[in-house]
Scaffold this active site. Structure first.
Site, PDB file in Angstrom:
ATOM      1  N   VAL A   1       0.858  -1.204   0.135  1.00 41.82           N
ATOM      2  CA  VAL A   1       0.204   0.039  -0.037  1.00 41.82           C
ATOM      3  C   VAL A   1       0.893   1.048  -0.023  1.00 41.82           C
ATOM      4  O   VAL A   1       0.577   2.066  -0.732  1.00 41.82           O
ATOM      5  CB  VAL A   1      -0.862   0.008   1.156  1.00 41.82           C
ATOM      6  CG1 VAL A   1      -1.708   1.420   1.169  1.00 41.82           C
ATOM      7  CG2 VAL A   1      -1.980  -0.975   1.173  1.00 41.82           C
TER       8      VAL A   1
ATOM      9  N   LYS B   1      -6.625  -1.033  10.542  1.00 38.74           N
ATOM     10  CA  LYS B   1      -8.230  -1.331  11.059  1.00 38.74           C
ATOM     11  C   LYS B   1      -7.687  -2.035  12.597  1.00 38.74           C
ATOM     12  O   LYS B   1      -8.358  -1.966  13.467  1.00 38.74           O
ATOM     13  CB  LYS B   1      -8.895  -2.543  10.021  1.00 38.74           C
ATOM     14  CG  LYS B   1      -8.075  -3.892  10.129  1.00 38.74           C
ATOM     15  CD  LYS B   1      -7.577  -3.716   8.853  1.00 38.74           C
ATOM     16  CE  LYS B   1      -6.786  -5.057   8.509  1.00 38.74           C
ATOM     17  NZ  LYS B   1      -6.043  -5.203   7.108  1.00 38.74           N
TER      18      LYS B   1
ATOM     19  N   VAL C   1     -11.263  -0.104   6.198  1.00 40.18           N
ATOM     20  CA  VAL C   1     -12.566  -1.081   6.148  1.00 40.18           C
ATOM     21  C   VAL C   1     -12.675  -0.890   4.453  1.00 40.18           C
ATOM     22  O   VAL C   1     -12.908   0.033   4.287  1.00 40.18           O
ATOM     23  CB  VAL C   1     -13.622  -1.062   6.743  1.00 40.18           C
ATOM     24  CG1 VAL C   1     -14.727  -1.888   6.492  1.00 40.18           C
ATOM     25  CG2 VAL C   1     -13.254  -0.655   8.405  1.00 40.18           C
TER      26      VAL C   1
ATOM     27  N   GLY D   1     -11.228  -1.530   1.687  1.00 36.47           N
ATOM     28  CA  GLY D   1     -10.258  -0.990   0.523  1.00 36.47           C
ATOM     29  C   GLY D   1     -10.558   0.270  -0.166  1.00 36.47           C
ATOM     30  O   GLY D   1     -10.812   1.305   0.480  1.00 36.47           O
TER      31      GLY D   1
ATOM     32  N   GLY E   1      -1.306 -14.463  -4.435  1.00 37.74           N
ATOM     33  CA  GLY E   1      -1.321 -13.295  -3.518  1.00 37.74           C
ATOM     34  C   GLY E   1      -2.407 -12.657  -2.799  1.00 37.74           C
ATOM     35  O   GLY E   1      -2.118 -11.760  -2.257  1.00 37.74           O
TER      36      GLY E   1
ATOM     37  N   LYS F   1     -12.689  -4.937  11.667  1.00 34.92           N
ATOM     38  CA  LYS F   1     -13.438  -3.992  10.614  1.00 34.92           C
ATOM     39  C   LYS F   1     -14.916  -3.833  11.216  1.00 34.92           C
ATOM     40  O   LYS F   1     -15.431  -2.981  11.001  1.00 34.92           O
ATOM     41  CB  LYS F   1     -13.546  -4.478   9.142  1.00 34.92           C
ATOM     42  CG  LYS F   1     -12.213  -4.590   8.644  1.00 34.92           C
ATOM     43  CD  LYS F   1     -12.036  -5.342   7.257  1.00 34.92           C
ATOM     44  CE  LYS F   1     -10.680  -5.429   6.858  1.00 34.92           C
ATOM     45  NZ  LYS F   1     -10.496  -5.991   5.469  1.00 34.92           N
TER      46      LYS F   1
END
Length: 427
Positions: free
Chosen positions: A14, A104, A131, A133, A186, A204
């Protein structure tokens, strides 16, 4: 026009996407925010790793020094975990920076204290990416539906488990085979425990319940059951019943107005349910509100680019607030609802029994269920080479009563084994 300074903690999947976007699209961000944004530092564990598209001169290993600079406008946290992340975020806030996080676990565990620190410092704490994406979900709950009363939030909030269950449903594979493919592609981590045991979804769910019901919910208050016990036989039984198995996060406001239930577990839902068609690693959340009715949020629930999209959305908002000299809406907790245990939750149950092929079995099973206050919705009997199976789907009842009833049925002499039992939702 002053330049807004941004620091990044963590440069994994990310963080790398966030850093790349900040570098490649500076002009667009400047136009949207109203002032230039400069990425001034990136803190990582290992500075020697190759990170394509990330300016090497910004990478260092001293996260504590970076957040304590005192001239930062926003700190983006993409490390994950609770420690030392909690300490770093507190330091960033104490030194005057707003914080954007995708964490989260931390928000579910210590969100109250972090919100308090942000409010006292007059800065923002945003975590849309924690939460769903890329799905815009938390901001609609916190702002768009602020004038409404949300009664229920039901969703698929973990892409790894949805991929595994979808694979099992479409191919007939057992759990272990589907997990192996998810890992190879992945979708699953090398250690998938947090995902497959439901802990990721529970964190979440705690965040969703807190925002939806304006109350404090922590991850340890969420009932959690993962998917490791789901079998190919369960999937086949669900298909025979016109259903599909999903790992659901369910947050419900109690009818008394003073309580709520928050849970994560596998459940069978009918094929015509809005969540039944959510495939692969996607996430989807159904929000039920009094005035707005039923709202569906659906999209990519994980991955570097989708999650970075939510992070950058929060960054733009935080930067606009800095220019305006204000902070956005913070913690919206003003109630103290009691989080009731799973035993009191009202749900249905799908029970697959291995029984003797003899008269009176159906009557015996129905009688035991009735003794425990559980009524039968449907019964399906199948005779095969391996023996006779009896599938019972109950009407909704308290979860504790259903569990006790199934245990009593298992003790019947006509019942050889309980092949499986699973909760039923959406009927």
């Amino acid at each position: 026009m002053r330049t807004l300074k941004v620091a990044l903690l963590g440069c994994g999947v990310v963080g790398t996407e966030v850093a790349r976007y900040l570098t490649l699209h500076q002009d667009d961000l400047t136009a949207r925010i109203g002032a230039p944004v400069e990425l001034v530092g990136i803190a990582v564990r290992r500075a020697d790793r190759l990170r394509p598209g990330v300016p090497e001169e910004l990478v260092g290993t001293d996260a504590a020094a970076l957040v304590a600079r005192g001239d930062l406008d926003v700190v983006i946290e993409a490390i994950g975990g609770i420690e030392p992340t909690d300490e770093l975020i507190r330091s960033a806030i104490a030194h005057g920076a707003s914080v954007v996080s995708a964490n989260k676990a931390l928000i579910a565990a210590r969100g109250a204290a972090l919100h308090l620190a942000a409010r006292e410092a007059g800065v923002d704490l945003f975590y849309e990416a924690a939460v769903g994406g890329a799905i815009p979900l938390l901001r609609p709950l916190r702002e768009s539906l602020a004038g409404d009363r949300v009664n229920r939030v039901l969703g698929i909030v973990n892409g790894t488990t949805n991929f595994i269950l979808d694979k099992m449903d479409s191919t007939g594979d057992e759990y272990e085979v589907a997990l192996k493919e998810a890992t190879a592609l992945g979708y699953a981590e090398a250690d998938p425990t947090a995902d497959v045991e439901g802990h990721d979804a529970a964190a979440k769910a705690a965040i969703l319940a807190g925002l939806a019901f304006n109350t404090r919910v922590t991850a340890d208050q969420v009932f959690v059951q993962g998917i490791t016990g789901v079998s190919a036989a369960d999937m086949a039984s669900a298909r025979a019943a016109g259903s599909v198995v999903k790992l659901l996060a369910i947050c419900e406001r109690g009818g008394d107005g003073e309580s709520a239930t928050v849970r994560v577990h596998p459940a069978m839902i009918p094929l015509d349910h809005p969540l039944a068609s959510v495939r692969g690693a996607d996430n989807a959340v159904l929000v039920e509100a009094e005035a707005a009715g039923r709202l569906m949020f659906h999209g990519p629930g994980a991955g570097g680019a989708p999650t970075a999209s939510s992070v950058l959305g929060d960054l733009v908002t935080a930067c606009r607030n800095r220019l305006a000299g204000t902070a956005g809406p913070g913690d919206t907790v003003y109630r103290a609802l009691t989080v009731r245990p799973m035993a009191e939750v009202v749900t249905g149950r799908h029970v697959d029994l291995d029984v003797q092929d003899e008269p009176g079995v159906l009557a015996a099973v129905a009688a035991v269920l009735a003794e425990h206050g559980v009524s039968v919705d449907t019964l399906r009997q199948h005779r095969g080479p391996a023996g006779t199976s009896l599938v019972v789907v109950t009407h909704r009842a308290a979860d504790a009563a259903l569990t006790t009833a199934v245990e009593a049925v298992a003790a019947l002499p006509q019942v050889r084994a309980v092949n499986s039992t699973m909760r039923v939702e959406g009927r």
